[in-house]
Structure formats: structure tokens, C-alpha cells
Design a protein around this motif. Structure first.
Motif, PDB file in Angstrom:
ATOM      1  N   ALA A   1       0.801  -1.243   0.065  1.00 19.70           N
ATOM      2  CA  ALA A   1      -0.078  -0.086   0.014  1.00 19.70           C
ATOM      3  C   ALA A   1       0.934   1.312  -0.058  1.00 19.70           C
ATOM      4  CB  ALA A   1      -1.250   0.006   1.154  1.00 19.70           C
ATOM      5  N   ARG A   2       1.850   1.224   0.875  1.00 19.25           N
ATOM      6  CA  ARG A   2       2.832   2.446   0.972  1.00 19.25           C
ATOM      7  C   ARG A   2       3.763   2.441  -0.385  1.00 19.25           C
ATOM      8  NH1 ARG A   2       5.316  -0.201   5.230  1.00 19.25           N
ATOM      9  NH2 ARG A   2       7.684  -0.232   5.056  1.00 19.25           N
ATOM     10  N   TYR A   3       4.031   1.537  -1.108  1.00 20.34           N
ATOM     11  CA  TYR A   3       4.887   1.765  -2.164  1.00 20.34           C
ATOM     12  C   TYR A   3       4.069   1.578  -3.221  1.00 20.34           C
ATOM     13  CZ  TYR A   3       9.113   1.170   0.156  1.00 20.34           C
ATOM     14  OH  TYR A   3      10.164   1.500   0.976  1.00 20.34           O
ATOM     15  N   THR A   4       2.984   2.427  -3.400  1.00 23.77           N
ATOM     16  CA  THR A   4       2.011   2.589  -4.666  1.00 23.77           C
ATOM     17  C   THR A   4       1.988   4.176  -4.641  1.00 23.77           C
ATOM     18  OG1 THR A   4       0.444   0.972  -3.465  1.00 23.77           O
ATOM     19  CG2 THR A   4       0.157   1.346  -5.783  1.00 23.77           C
ATOM     20  N   LEU A   5       1.831   4.454  -5.882  1.00 19.00           N
ATOM     21  CA  LEU A   5       1.779   5.895  -5.999  1.00 19.00           C
ATOM     22  C   LEU A   5       0.401   6.269  -6.011  1.00 19.00           C
ATOM     23  CD1 LEU A   5       3.821   7.712  -7.224  1.00 19.00           C
ATOM     24  CD2 LEU A   5       3.131   7.530  -9.186  1.00 19.00           C
ATOM     25  N   ALA A   6       0.025   7.577  -5.078  1.00 16.99           N
ATOM     26  CA  ALA A   6      -1.262   7.816  -4.901  1.00 16.99           C
ATOM     27  C   ALA A   6      -1.941   8.412  -6.124  1.00 16.99           C
ATOM     28  CB  ALA A   6      -1.421   9.187  -3.824  1.00 16.99           C
ATOM     29  N   GLY A   7      -3.208   8.152  -6.176  1.00 12.73           N
ATOM     30  CA  GLY A   7      -3.914   8.258  -7.517  1.00 12.73           C
ATOM     31  C   GLY A   7      -4.241   9.998  -7.442  1.00 12.73           C
ATOM     32  N   PRO A   8      -4.825  10.308  -8.495  1.00 14.29           N
ATOM     33  CA  PRO A   8      -5.301  11.857  -8.716  1.00 14.29           C
ATOM     34  C   PRO A   8      -6.077  12.073  -7.203  1.00 14.29           C
ATOM     35  CG  PRO A   8      -6.131  10.420 -10.246  1.00 14.29           C
ATOM     36  CD  PRO A   8      -5.264   9.723  -9.588  1.00 14.29           C
ATOM     37  N   ALA A   9      -5.715  13.249  -6.510  1.00 17.33           N
ATOM     38  CA  ALA A   9      -6.089  13.578  -5.245  1.00 17.33           C
ATOM     39  C   ALA A   9      -7.552  13.492  -5.003  1.00 17.33           C
ATOM     40  CB  ALA A   9      -5.680  15.137  -4.847  1.00 17.33           C
ATOM     41  N   ASP A  10      -8.479  14.150  -5.855  1.00 18.77           N
ATOM     42  CA  ASP A  10      -9.779  14.444  -5.435  1.00 18.77           C
ATOM     43  C   ASP A  10     -10.561  14.463  -6.479  1.00 18.77           C
ATOM     44  OD1 ASP A  10     -11.704  15.007  -3.700  1.00 18.77           O
ATOM     45  OD2 ASP A  10     -11.381  17.344  -3.653  1.00 18.77           O
ATOM     46  N   ALA A  11     -11.625  13.720  -6.574  1.00 19.15           N
ATOM     47  CA  ALA A  11     -12.356  13.854  -7.846  1.00 19.15           C
ATOM     48  C   ALA A  11     -13.682  14.664  -7.536  1.00 19.15           C
ATOM     49  CB  ALA A  11     -12.881  12.273  -8.095  1.00 19.15           C
ATOM     50  N   ALA A  12     -13.554  15.654  -7.050  1.00 18.07           N
ATOM     51  CA  ALA A  12     -14.384  16.755  -6.716  1.00 18.07           C
ATOM     52  C   ALA A  12     -15.034  17.611  -7.875  1.00 18.07           C
ATOM     53  CB  ALA A  12     -14.346  17.275  -5.181  1.00 18.07           C
ATOM     54  N   GLY A  13     -14.328  17.301  -8.897  1.00 20.38           N
ATOM     55  CA  GLY A  13     -14.585  18.291 -10.117  1.00 20.38           C
ATOM     56  C   GLY A  13     -13.956  19.679 -10.105  1.00 20.38           C
ATOM     57  N   GLY A  14     -12.737  19.652 -10.242  1.00 21.81           N
ATOM     58  CA  GLY A  14     -12.040  20.973 -10.245  1.00 21.81           C
ATOM     59  C   GLY A  14     -10.669  20.860 -11.195  1.00 21.81           C
ATOM     60  N   THR A  15     -10.321  22.208 -11.576  1.00 22.83           N
ATOM     61  CA  THR A  15      -9.048  21.899 -12.156  1.00 22.83           C
ATOM     62  C   THR A  15      -7.826  22.328 -11.303  1.00 22.83           C
ATOM     63  OG1 THR A  15      -9.558  24.295 -12.948  1.00 22.83           O
ATOM     64  CG2 THR A  15      -9.810  22.456 -14.397  1.00 22.83           C
ATOM     65  N   THR A  16      -8.131  23.293 -10.165  1.00 17.98           N
ATOM     66  CA  THR A  16      -7.116  23.907  -9.348  1.00 17.98           C
ATOM     67  C   THR A  16      -6.994  23.117  -8.019  1.00 17.98           C
ATOM     68  OG1 THR A  16      -7.497  26.100 -10.175  1.00 17.98           O
ATOM     69  CG2 THR A  16      -6.388  25.904  -8.342  1.00 17.98           C
ATOM     70  N   HIS A  17      -5.710  22.739  -7.659  1.00 18.30           N
ATOM     71  CA  HIS A  17      -5.462  22.125  -6.638  1.00 18.30           C
ATOM     72  C   HIS A  17      -5.658  23.011  -5.141  1.00 18.30           C
ATOM     73  CE1 HIS A  17      -3.700  19.245  -3.792  1.00 18.30           C
ATOM     74  NE2 HIS A  17      -3.009  20.399  -3.326  1.00 18.30           N
ATOM     75  N   LEU A  18      -6.590  22.781  -4.354  1.00 19.18           N
ATOM     76  CA  LEU A  18      -6.499  23.978  -3.269  1.00 19.18           C
ATOM     77  C   LEU A  18      -5.933  23.412  -1.933  1.00 19.18           C
ATOM     78  CD1 LEU A  18      -8.110  26.456  -2.019  1.00 19.18           C
ATOM     79  CD2 LEU A  18      -9.880  25.215  -1.604  1.00 19.18           C
ATOM     80  N   GLY A  19      -5.128  23.905  -1.356  1.00 16.75           N
ATOM     81  CA  GLY A  19      -4.563  23.434  -0.150  1.00 16.75           C
ATOM     82  C   GLY A  19      -4.762  24.368   0.920  1.00 16.75           C
ATOM     83  N   LEU A  20      -4.999  23.889   2.049  1.00 13.32           N
ATOM     84  CA  LEU A  20      -4.898  24.552   3.528  1.00 13.32           C
ATOM     85  C   LEU A  20      -3.700  24.905   3.925  1.00 13.32           C
ATOM     86  CD1 LEU A  20      -7.884  23.354   5.522  1.00 13.32           C
ATOM     87  CD2 LEU A  20      -7.994  25.417   4.194  1.00 13.32           C
ATOM     88  N   PHE A  21      -3.107  25.960   4.102  1.00 14.83           N
ATOM     89  CA  PHE A  21      -1.775  26.147   4.614  1.00 14.83           C
ATOM     90  C   PHE A  21      -1.669  26.846   5.793  1.00 14.83           C
ATOM     91  CE2 PHE A  21       0.197  30.244   3.604  1.00 14.83           C
ATOM     92  CZ  PHE A  21      -0.776  30.885   3.309  1.00 14.83           C
ATOM     93  N   GLN A  22      -0.506  26.990   6.402  1.00 15.48           N
ATOM     94  CA  GLN A  22      -0.465  27.815   7.598  1.00 15.48           C
ATOM     95  C   GLN A  22       0.260  28.741   7.040  1.00 15.48           C
ATOM     96  OE1 GLN A  22       1.275  26.184  11.127  1.00 15.48           O
ATOM     97  NE2 GLN A  22       1.047  27.916  12.191  1.00 15.48           N
ATOM     98  N   SER A  23      -0.005  30.109   7.505  1.00 15.12           N
ATOM     99  CA  SER A  23       0.521  31.532   7.262  1.00 15.12           C
ATOM    100  C   SER A  23       1.315  31.709   8.567  1.00 15.12           C
ATOM    101  CB  SER A  23      -0.640  32.564   7.372  1.00 15.12           C
ATOM    102  OG  SER A  23      -0.016  33.812   7.481  1.00 15.12           O
ATOM    103  N   LEU A  24       2.722  32.486   7.806  1.00 10.75           N
ATOM    104  CA  LEU A  24       3.529  32.759   8.956  1.00 10.75           C
ATOM    105  C   LEU A  24       2.879  33.691   9.859  1.00 10.75           C
ATOM    106  CD1 LEU A  24       6.580  33.159   9.889  1.00 10.75           C
ATOM    107  CD2 LEU A  24       6.704  35.021   8.164  1.00 10.75           C
ATOM    108  N   PHE A  25       1.954  34.248   9.695  1.00 14.07           N
ATOM    109  CA  PHE A  25       1.486  35.269  10.631  1.00 14.07           C
ATOM    110  C   PHE A  25       0.083  34.926  11.579  1.00 14.07           C
ATOM    111  CE2 PHE A  25       2.825  37.508   7.030  1.00 14.07           C
ATOM    112  CZ  PHE A  25       4.339  38.032   7.756  1.00 14.07           C
ATOM    113  N   HIS A  26      -0.193  33.599  11.314  1.00 14.96           N
ATOM    114  CA  HIS A  26      -1.319  33.113  12.366  1.00 14.96           C
ATOM    115  C   HIS A  26      -1.050  31.680  12.526  1.00 14.96           C
ATOM    116  CE1 HIS A  26      -3.953  36.625  12.226  1.00 14.96           C
ATOM    117  NE2 HIS A  26      -3.496  36.796  10.834  1.00 14.96           N
ATOM    118  N   SER A  27      -1.515  31.284  13.795  1.00 17.22           N
ATOM    119  CA  SER A  27      -1.497  29.720  14.029  1.00 17.22           C
ATOM    120  C   SER A  27      -2.729  29.192  14.297  1.00 17.22           C
ATOM    121  CB  SER A  27      -0.792  29.442  15.153  1.00 17.22           C
ATOM    122  OG  SER A  27      -1.413  29.578  16.104  1.00 17.22           O
TER     123      SER A  27
END
Lengths: 180, 889
Positions: B764-790
Motif C-alpha cells: 500500500a505504501r509503495y504505490t503511487l497515490a492516485g489523483p487527489a480528489d475527484a470533486a470536479g475542479g481544475t485547481t488544487h486547493l490546499g489549506l496552509f499555515q500562514s506565517l502570521f497566524h497559527s
């Protein structure tokens, strides 16, 4: 001989006579030295240290820059200064609040010495007897009012003096303000 | 310490003989024997610049005075620091500085702790010979946080050098010549940088001061408390300065704590969050559907009554508990003891579950430790560093500084697998310093590590001894890697094979190899598998057991590591002991003199599922906010609404606390004593700087009071007593402190892993992860941490809100051009799950096709994300989604 003289003085009450002479001379040349205080007032010496006051410049602005040095110099913790930035004049410092608890003051004048802008002065007021001690807890307005009535001649504003002190506590009004 | 005579030199300073290591500067040698040489531009963190000329000394046999900050001590040198000539030099330097320095000390915030003031008192006559008008710089703008008063500048350039050498931000530069040199930002815009406050701290005079608490204090009024920062896992020591129970400023001394004087924006400007007017000051209780203020007596008695009622009616398993990784070790420990003894369930979890558990479980499985085998010193001394999904500048800024120090000062090779593009921006970018960089999506970090492993195996870089001793393991891994093809890997990671081969070669050649795994990896789906892959990588290259090498997962919350070690997770007991292990259970039961509940506990998402299905009837939530943190799809709000009884201990009325039946006001970390464990495993003291606000109490006091009312008294006099108990329960805890020795890799565990444990879920861990999310979109949205907030705390901090007041979607300039977007435009993000509108900020370091959204503000983006639960560690992964972006005109 001396013994005889002493004996003679004793029997005629010489000391009492000398004392009575002074008394009688004052009785004849009567000139009272007691001042009738509320009606008469004594001339105060020039360096008299009376009630403290906050002063203003000739254009009516407060001299105090809120540097807290008087608070640091005060040996009996009379003064409390709350300093802040002048609203609307960025980077200019002033005392937002200024309190003196005059019940504790011992009139040493160290705060006046410490003040870098001569914003504090010692007036010649001393008639500050009150029924309620809390009335001696003075705020900035009261202290300025004391200064106003005691120092009618005001100094020229500091910024207009020598150029080397020209930007002492001068705001930069022409530039953008601190956002809130 | 020098080992032989050739490593050290002997010299005399003012007649005092001193032996120092070769290469020591004269100023440092003088400091060792207690001779203070005045200086402005010298700072131990910075390279010598010798521009202020203040540190001149007389050296025998040298015709002229020398700057002691740039003169290296040599054998037999005789230095004199207090001769007439030297004093005259000091005097003239000061006279030149004071020719322009305004005498506004009374209104300067530095007045009272100013180097120039001190030296002037010591060396100069009171009158100046200059009558010329002093220079006056025109100000162009006022920064909301970092105020510059260039009239006061002594042009030592410490701020400029710090910003470049240490922070790598390069926001400041000197402009102009001679006395008219001015510290400026590049361009005419306002100061826009990392706002680390380093320039404020390092300025020897009042030229750069903090605007946040400007004019509110004089240095001599301040009362200090040395405590630990409450924001990220780096565990920086901060000195909180207070005046009359009011927070004034935070700073950090050179040499103090793990950060040695460096701070980030959160540490330096974020401290006022705890004094926010929204703080809960009184217990709240729900009456007729609304939360109303009540007394502690009533709130606690009602809580105890309800807990007892639910326990009697439905059993202890109908209860669950959650605690935040921002509580102290003492509180985390007491919380799990409370849940296990007073209530009698293992249904408890902490915010370590959001990601840190992935790293911890991987370390436990492969190397048999639940903490790092390294410390920050090893990061600094490393010669090869691999960063995977760290975004280290923004999530763990001080760890980032250690990496920068290793790369910039010690020429370490840096490899990164990040979803960041190398670009020059307003904040530093670690990928600008790299040797090799793979810019992959967070979902493909695992794929990039696989490619790296494949490169190691194919380039025959596998450790010879390992190949000899564990041929099965190497064979199995090789076989698994053969199933992956290079075109597949290159397509998934977007990097060429050659890059991976070069990285692999570098890793294999390195003598001190450190692998850092960041939040983006740990919190992604398959984060546990990727951590195992990284450990496999270290094993295969033979680095795992080598000194100075190791794997270091970075913690997001300041006490995630402490939560794991205190046993505040369902499957672990204090000390990282396995709950399922009867021996470990017996040991803890002996220490507590009570039996532990047997049933395995539910973890974070399991508890919420059980609450929805009605199995869990009551919950105790301490400082955690699952409704705000988890995506909408988990349904935390509906689940918690179904509870018969919910009690929250909180600083603020969060989304979760507003659903509670009883809310108990808790004290923040600036108001209580205790300890925090940082990601390295250093247990550091937290000291109260101010009194608790209102009627709020430390969490451990609340738990202790509740336990008494429940008839299972867990009473302690103060936090120290709790620490004493923890030290008794966890062997070796007493040795931890400001400088503990990191644990060694457990050979037995490694052998167990190599003997066959590696086979579990290998495919399982030596398999390539498939396309992330099939929610119908073209842009990859990621939550990230800003330097100025926690998180929720930082968004109540006045200082941090002035830097970043609201959430904005970060996109790449190319994407912005394609969609005709500019800074501040409104966009609609949509996928099958829902849609959200937000504003745009164009940022060059965002990779093309990606968009970043900070996860600290309004949680309306929560509905766009899917939640994947890791089958091994139960970590919910919900930080990526695919969306379409459309402009709203």
C-alpha cells in the motif's frame, strides 16, 4: 569679691530684673511679630517649594511629553503617568493621564529637576487644607489649572527654539497615520 | 573546548591571561575574562563588519588601534582596552555619533536600555563641540508594527545584516552615504517582511522600535517572566514583559532557550491575543437554550452531576474527551488520568491526532522511539538536509532558521520536496537555498519519496551492511519499487529522474543526514505511509542509526509532543507506552494505584461518529475546537449537538464552545505555570506572566475540582506537584530539561522492523497515490499555515491582525493572469461539495495550478474538503481539495 557680688545679685533677684527689663521695654514699645495669618501673608522666599503644577507653552499646548521621568525620580511615589501617542499625530508622545497624590508629596522638587522639558513647576501656593483627603489626589486638568493661575508668563514652544532640539517630540503630521 | 595546544591561543587582555580557541575574536576573548569592550555593530550572531569603530583597542606591536570585533586573537597578543588612547578613541567616536543623534531620550522607548546612553555616560564629556544643525530624515510612512526613527540611527547596520544573514529575508538595506545613510526597504512601499521583530531586538539604540506597545512603558517599569511561546512546536523561550499586570512586550535574549534570541512574527507580535476583550471571564451555563453567566460552584456541581448521571445510565464508554495540544504537560497528563480514572474510559484524544501522530507512530514502529533522535544542534550541524512538505518558514520559523544556518553558514546541502516554487518574496523562501528541489503537490509527496527511494536502489546506493544483513527487506523494497515506472513517477511529481538521482547520491554521500517532515506531509492523506517511506530511505542509505542523522517530524501545536508523551491520545499511556500492552498497563496501574479501563478508546473522528450515532452521550472538550477545525463532511457540529451533555474549557467562545451546556473559562499559557514539550522533546518551564483574567482558572485546577466532585479525588497543590508525579510515572523524565540528550534509535525495534514488521501494508505504501480528489475542479486547493497566524488564538491578536487581517486565497501570477485576477479581486471557489467566495492575493511562490488558503480564519472553506482517515493512525486528512476558481465581477 566675686563671691560677694554673686551673693548681692542673689538677694536683689538680679536675673529676674534683667528679664523684666526686656518684658517692660516690649510692653512700652509694642510692635507685634505674629502675622495675622488669614488677613496678613508673609513674603515667601524666592526658592519656596509649594504646590506642584503642570505648565503650558505660550500657544497653550501642554509642555509635558509623558516621559515618566518624574515618576521615576519621585521618592514617595506621588506621581503616576500614563503616556501614549498623541491621537492624530503619529510618533509624538504625551501624557494621556497624569496623577499626583499630594497627600504623599514631601515637596523635595526632584520631579521638577528631572523634567527634561520644564513641564513641572513648583508654585508658591500652600493653602491646600481640605476636609477630604481624596481632594488631594489631583489629575492632569487640575494640575494644569494650578499652573495656569500661578505662571502667567509662559515659555516659547520648544520646537521653535534651537534647531538641535527641533525634533524633540515633534510629530510628523504630513505623513500617513497609524491605522487602528 | 580545545583539545590540543594547537587548537587554542593564549593572549592577555588588560594583563589578564586568557586561553581561547583559535579563530576567536578579541572582543569575545575579552568578554570571557569579564572585560567589556563597547560596541554597536558587533553581534555574536552576525559576521564582523567593523563599521561603528567603537570597539577599538590597543594591541602591542601594532602601530594603530584595532577593531576588536574583527581582529582574531593570536598567540601572545597583548591587548589593552582602557588606555588613554583607547578612551580618546571612544570619546571621539561617540562625539561623532552624538553630533547627529537627537537628544530625545526622554521620549524614546529604548531610553533606559540603550547602548549609546550607557557608553555616553561612561566615556563622553557632557558638552558637545558641534553647533551645526543635526540631520533630520523625512519619514515616508508609518509601519503598523515596526517603527523606524532614522534620526536616532547610529548606522551600525546590525538590522540589515540580521535580516540578511540570519533571517534570509533581505527586507532592509542602507541607502545614502556617510551620516546620511538611512535604513530603508527596497522600493517605496511600506515595510512588508516576515515581521520577526529581529531588527527591533537587535537595534542598539531606539532607531527601530515596536509600534505595538509604543510609549506605553519605560524599561525600568517592566516585570519579566521567562516562559515558552504558545504558537508552534519549536518551543522558543520568550521573555514576557509586563507592567501592572498588563502585557507590554515580548523579547528573547541571545543564548536563551532553543531559539537563542530569534523569534517569528507570531512570537514577537502575537502575545496580546490572551488579553482580548472576548476572553471568557465567568463560567457559562445553558439555561432555556442560551448560555448565561453563573458561578464556579454551580457550573462545577452541575457538570459533575451530569457526568455522574450519564455514567450511571449508559456506562463510562458513553463519555469522550478531547484536549488541545496547547495545554501544558501537567494538564494533558491530568486530563488523561481524569478520563481514565475518574470517568473510566479510554475515549480521549488530543490535537496531536491532526497529524503529529503520523510521525510519532512511524518513529515508534521503525526506530522504537516516540520522539526525535536529534535536536536542533544536529540540524545546524547536518551536512545534508532533506525537507519534505515542511513550508518551514511559515509553519516552524525557528526550525527554518536552523536549516538556514546549516545551509548559509555551514554550507550544508539542502534538498526539498515542497509544494513551493523558488521565488523572491516578502518573506524568506527556503527553496531559494536548495541544491535540488522537487515542487510536488502535497498529495504527491509520497510519490516523490518513492522516486527518491527508486533512485537510491537503482543507483546502488543501498548500505552494504544492510544488504548483507537483511537481504529480505532490501529485496522486498526493491521489488516494490520495480513496479513503479519512471515516467509514472516523473508525471506525478513533476521532476526529472536526474533530480532524484542527484538527491539520492547526495543523501548517500552525506555524513550527517537529517530528514525533516513537515505539517503538509504529516497532515496529508497517506502521511503515515510517507513517514515510513522516509524512514525506509534513511534505513536503506544506512543513515538511521548513524550519529547526527535522523528523522524529525515537525509539530504544529506547541505541545503536540507533550500530548503524546503524557498519554493524552487514545492508544498511548504516559511515556509513550502502548495501551494494548498488559505489562505497560500494569506499570501505570501500579503508579496510579488504580485499575485502568480495558476497552480500546475511540480517537477524534471515531468519537464524533459515535456521538452522531448516539453511542457517546457526553463529552469534555478542553481547548479543542473540532467544529471549527474539521471539514463539514465530518459533521462535527451535528454530532456534538446530539450530545446529552457537552462541557468545554475554553479561552474564547469558539464554534464548539457555543454548542456546550457548560463552558468553563480557562487560563491561557501566559497566566499559568507548567511545562511544554517542544517537538525535539525538550521539556521547558512555562511561567505565569500575568494573573488569570477574570475568574478563569488553569485547566488542571478545573479538572482536579471536577474529579473531587465525582468522588475520585485527583488533588494537587500546584503544577509542580503534578510534574513530580509525571516524573515518577515516566522513567527518565527527570533528566529532561533545558538540554536533554535525545534518545538513541532502539536497535531491537529496527531489527524487529527489518525482520518482518516492514511487510505490514508494504504494497500500500509503495504505490503511487492516485489523483487527489475527484470533486470536479481544475485547481488544487490546499489549506496552509500562514506565517502570521497559527489558529484561533492568533486571530485575536491585535499585532498579527495588523499584518494579516483576513483570509485571502494565494495564487500564482500565471494563474492570476489566465483568470484576469489581481490582488484583492473576489473569486468563487467551487466544487461538487459546495462553493465559497473569497479574495485573491497573487504570490509568486505558489506553484502553478495550485491555490493556498490559510486555515485560521472563517471556516467556510471547510465544506470544500473531503476527509480521509488513515487506517493505521486514524489521522483525519482534509487539507487538499480540487476546486474551480471563477472571478466575480
Amino acid at each position: 569679691m566675686t563671691k560677694l557680688k554673686a551673693w548681692f545679685k542673689t538677694i536683689i533677684f538680679y536675673e529676674i530684673l534683667v528679664g523684666m527689663k526686656a518684658t517692660l521695654s516690649h510692653l512700652l514699645h509694642y510692635k507685634p511679630i505674629t502675622l495675622q495669618y488669614p488677613h496678613e501673608k508673609r513674603a515667601l522666599p524666592d526658592n519656596y517649594r509649594g504646590m506642584l503644577a503642570l505648565l503650558r507653552y505660550d500657544d497653550g499646548t501642554e509642555k509635558c511629553v509623558g516621559c515618566d521621568l518624574c515618576e521615576a525620580a519621585c521618592p514617595s511615589r506621588v506621581i503616576r503617568v500614563v503616556s501614549a501617542e498623541v491621537p492624530g499625530e503619529p510618533t509624538k508622545r504625551y501624557s494621556k493621564e497624569y496623577y499626583m497624590d499630594m497627600t504623599r508629596c514631601l515637596f523635595c522638587g526632584m520631579c521638577v529637576d528631572a523634567c527634561p522639558v520644564d513641564a513641572l513647576g513648583m508654585t508658591r501656593e500652600f493653602e491646600w487644607a481640605v476636609y477630604d483627603k481624596r481632594q488631594l489626589h489631583l489629575n492632569k486638568e487640575q494640575l494644569l489649572a494650578i499652573g495656569d493661575r500661578s505662571f502667567p508668563v509662559r515659555e516659547k514652544r520648544l520646537e521653535l527654539q534651537h534647531p538641535n532640539v527641533a525634533f524633540f517630540n515633534v510629530s510628523f503630521g504630513h505623513v500617513p497615520q497609524k491605522p487602528n | 573546548m580545545p583539545e590540543s595546544k594547537t587548537d587554542s591561543v593564549r593572549l592577555t587582555i588588560d594583563g589578564i591571561p586568557v586561553t581561547v580557541p583559535k579563530g576567536t575574536l578579541v572582543i569575545e576573548a575579552a568578554r570571557r575574562v569579564g572585560v567589556m569592550i563597547p560596541h554597536f555593530c558587533y553581534h555574536p550572531k552576525l559576521k564582523p563588519d567593523a563599521n561603528c569603530r567603537m570597539c577599538l583597542v590597543e594591541v602591542e606591536k601594532m602601530p594603530k588601534l584595532q577593531t576588536s570585533c574583527s581582529t582574531v586573537a593570536t598567540e601572545g597578543m597583548a591587548v589593552r582596552t582602557a588606555t588613554t588612547v583607547v578612551n580618546d578613541a571612544h570619546k571621539s567616536v561617540l562625539e561623532f555619533i552624538l553630533a547627529n543623534h537627537p537628544l530625545d531620550c526622554p521620549v524614546c522607548d529604548q531610553g533606559g536600555r540603550c547602548d549609546l546612553q550607557d557608553f555616553s555616560h561612561q566615556y563622553t564629556a557632557t558638552a558637545s563641540r558641534f553647533v551645526e544643525t543635526k540631520r533630520i530624515f523625512q519619514k515616508e510612512y508609518f509601519s503598523p508594527l515596526i517603527e523606524t526613527q532614522m534620526n536616532r540611527c547610529v548606522q551600525c547596520l546590525r538590522c540589515v545584516r540580521y535580516c540578511d544573514e540570519v533571517m534570509d529575508v533581505k527586507a532592509l538595506a542602507p541607502a545614502g552615504r556617510g551620516t546620511m545613510t538611512e535604513i530603508k526597504t527596497f522600493g517605496t512601499h511600506e515595510l512588508d517582511c516576515e515581521f520577526c521583530g529581529g531588527c527591533v531586538q537587535i537595534c542598539p539604540v531606539g532607531a527601530i522600535t515596536s509600534r505595538l506597545s509604543m510609549y506605553e512603558y519605560r524599561p525600568w517599569m517592566l516585570k519579566r517572566a521567562d516562559t515558552v511561546c504558545q504558537f508552534c512546536g519549536d518551543g522558543c523561550q520568550i521573555t514576557v514583559q509586563t507592567k501592572d499586570n498588563e502585557l507590554i512586550e515580548v523579547n528573547s535574549e541571545y543564548g536563551a532557550g532553543r531559539n537563542s534570541g530569534d523569534l517569528c512574527a507570531r512570537g514577537f507580535f502575537g502575545f496580546r491575543a490572551t488579553g482580548h476583550p472576548d476572553r471568557l471571564t465567568k463560567p457559562l451555563i445553558r439555561r432555556n437554550g442560551a448560555l448565561v453567566e453563573t458561578t464556579w460552584e454551580e457550573a462545577l456541581e452541575y457538570t459533575a452531576q451530569q457526568i455522574a448521571r450519564i455514567k450511571n445510565a449508559h456506562g463510562a464508554q458513553a463519555f469522550g474527551g478531547l484536549i488541545s495540544g496547547r495545554c501544558t504537560n501537567e494538564e494533558l497528563y491530568l486530563f488523561q488520568k481524569f478520563m481514565r480514572l475518574a470517568i473510566g474510559t479510554n475515549n480521549l484524544d488530543s490535537s496531536a491526532r491532526y497529524g503529529h501522530m503520523n510521525g510519532v507512530q512511524a518513529m515508534r514502529r521503525v526506530q522504537g522511539t516516540h520522539r526525535w533522535t536529534l535536536s536542533f544542534e544536529e540540524i545546524v550541524q547536518a551536512d545534508v538536509l532533506l525537507l519534505v512538505g515542511t513550508n518551514v518558514t511559515e509553519t516552524n520559523p525557528i526550525t527554518g532558521l536552523k536549516v538556514k544556518e546549516a545551509v548559509k553558514k555551514r554550507q550544508a546541502r539542502l534538498f526539498t520536496i515542497e509544494s513551493i516554487r523558488p521565488a523572491i518574496g516578502t518573506i524568506s523562501n527556503i527553496t531559494n537555498l536548495v541544491d535540488q528541489h522537487v515542487c510536488a503537490l502535497p498529495t504527491q509527496f509520497g510519490g516523490a519519496v518513492l522516486a527518491l527511494l527508486k533512485a537510491v536502489v537503482e543507483s546502488r546506493l543501498v548500505d552494504q551492511r544492510l544488504q548483507h544483513e537483511s537481504p529480505d527487506y532490501v529485496g522486498a523494497v526493491t521489488q516494490a519499487l520495480e513496479r513503479l515506472s519512471w515516467p509514472e513517477l516523473e508525471a506525478a511529481t513533476g521532476a526529472a529522474r536526474d533530480t532524484f538521482v542527484q538527491m539520492a547520491t547526495g543523501l548517500a554521500q552525506g555524513r550527517r543526514v537529517v530528514v525533516l517532515a513537515g505539517q503538509e506531509l504529516l497532515r496529508s492523506a497517506g502521511g503515515y505511509g510517507s513517514c515510513l517511506l522516509l524512514l525506509d530511505l534513511l534505513l536503506l542509505t544506512g543513515k538511521l542509526t548513524e550519529p547526527g542523522c535522523g528523522f524529525a517530524p515537525l509539530a504544529e501545536e506547541n505541545n503536540d509532543q507533550g500530548a503524546v508523551e503524557s498519554g493524552a491520545v487514545a492508544e498511548l499511556l504516559p511515556g509513550g507506552l502502548d495501551l494494548a500492552n498488559p505489562e505497560a498497563r500494569a506499570r501505570i496501574a501500579r503508579a496510579w494505584k488504580a485499575d485502568l479501563p480495558l476497552a480500546a478508546g475511540a480517537t477524534l473522528v471515531e468519537m464524533i461518529d459515535r456521538a452522531r450515532s448516539g453511542l457517546v452521550k457526553g463529552m469534555l472538550i478542553v481547548g479543542e475546537n473540532p467544529v471549527g477545525s474539521l471539514p463539514t463532511v465530518v459533521g462535527a457540529k451535528e454530532a456534538l449537538q446530539r450530545l446529552e451533555f457537552l462541557v468545554c474549557q475554553e479561552l474564547f467562545l469558539t464554534e464548539t464552545a457555543s454548542l456546550a451546556h457548560v463552558v468553563l473559562p480557562a487560563a491561557s499559557s501566559l497566566e499559568k505555570a507548567g511545562t511544554f514539550t517542544n517537538q525535539e522533546g525538550h521539556v521547558q518551564a512555562v511561567r505565569p506572566a500575568v494573573d488569570p483574567i477574570g475568574e478563569s482558572r488553569p485547566d488542571w485546577e478545573i479538572l482536579s475540582a471536577l474529579s473531587v466532585l465525582l468522588g475520585t479525588p485527583l488533588e494537587y497543590g500546584d503544577a509542580k506537584e503534578l510534574l513530580k508525579e509525571i516524573r515518577g510515572v515516566i522513567p527518565g523524565y527527570g533528566l529532561l530539561g533545558p538540554a536533554p540528550i535525545p534518545p538513541k534509535v532502539d536497535r531491537a525495534a529496527v531489527e524487529r522492523y527489518l525482520a518482518g514488521d516492514y511487510r505490514r501494508a508494504l504494497a500500500a505504501r509503495y504505490t503511487l497515490a492516485g489523483p487527489a480528489d475527484a470533486a470536479g475542479g481544475t485547481t488544487h486547493l490546499g489549506l496552509f499555515q500562514s506565517l502570521f497566524h497559527s489558529g484561533k488564538l492568533s486571530t485575536r491578536s491585535k499585532g498579527l491582525l495588523q499584518i494579516e487581517a483576513q483570509a485571502a486565497l494565494r495564487i500564482n501570477p500565471a494563474d492570476a493572469a489566465r483568470l484576469a485576477l489581481a490582488d484583492g479581486d473576489r473569486v468563487r471557489l467551487s466544487n461538487r461539495r459546495g462553493e465559497v467566495t473569497t479574495t485573491v492575493k497573487v504570490l509568486e511562490r505558489v506553484p502553478e495550478g495550485s491555490a493556498w488558503f490559510p486555515d485560521h480564519f472563517g471556516q467556510d472553506t471547510a465544506k470544500l474538503f473531503e476527509c480521509a482517515i488513515d487506517p493505521d493512525t486514524n489521522v483525519p486528512a482534509f487539507r487538499t481539495a480540487s476546486v474551480s476558481i471563477a472571478k466575480i465581477s
